[in-house]
Design a protein around this motif. Sequence first.
Motif: not given
Length: 243
Positions: A203-204, A208, A182, A210-211
């Motif tokens: 992200g977790y 990814a 990430l 949305n992060m």
Amino acid sequence: MSEEQKGPRWGRWIVIGVLAAAGWGIVRSGGHEPGAASAAPSSSAAAPSSGASGSAGSGSGADAGAGSGGSGGSSAAPSKPSGRYEPADYAAPVRQYAAEAGVNPQLLMAILYNEAYKPHDPDFERAWQRGKPDAAFGIANMHRAAFDDTKPGRPFASRRWEELPDDRNLAVQAAAWHLHDLAEQLPAKVGAPLNKDELLALGYNAGAGNMLAFARGVRIGPQAQSYLDRLHDNWAKSGEAVK
């Protein structure tokens, strides 16, 4: 990573009810759904500091420093689940695998605390998964797709997602390398009032895509905000655990 909340399904609740009757205890409904709604991120004195310690230079906004191929070795001896689960008991593998993957150990430990909302017993996890086939496995609540995407070229490349409930060290190692991957996707500069560790945690939890949206300044939704708030709550004790 946290599971998507959906409407109640009778199969899931029968499984949980039977296990509760057998003494598993009450399960908190702590699943989190990725979201990008209009709830603005809140500031917190307990928020991860951009100067947090860690071999990856965490919080700098730069990519994690470890090479993607890993050390070439195999995973440590399996850590068999026994007794009550406490994330701080896994400080040693957290430090080891965070260094291996080039990520902040305090972040990795805080994610373990965030993901401790359900009992992490192998039999319980498999029973939960039979009632909810898209459930995550292991103490870091990793979904099959994330594990399979993370493992190629890594020291645990030959391992299977189904092993996560039985091997807590493997769960920590896979989570560390997923955070590394990430981090490699983050831009050097972000247009959001969030630091690198906060973005990686989101992200977790939310994926990814949305992060990266959050890194561009998209306002986070209530589910993602809840995850971030708990990260802040768990931050100080996570730092103490990995000293």
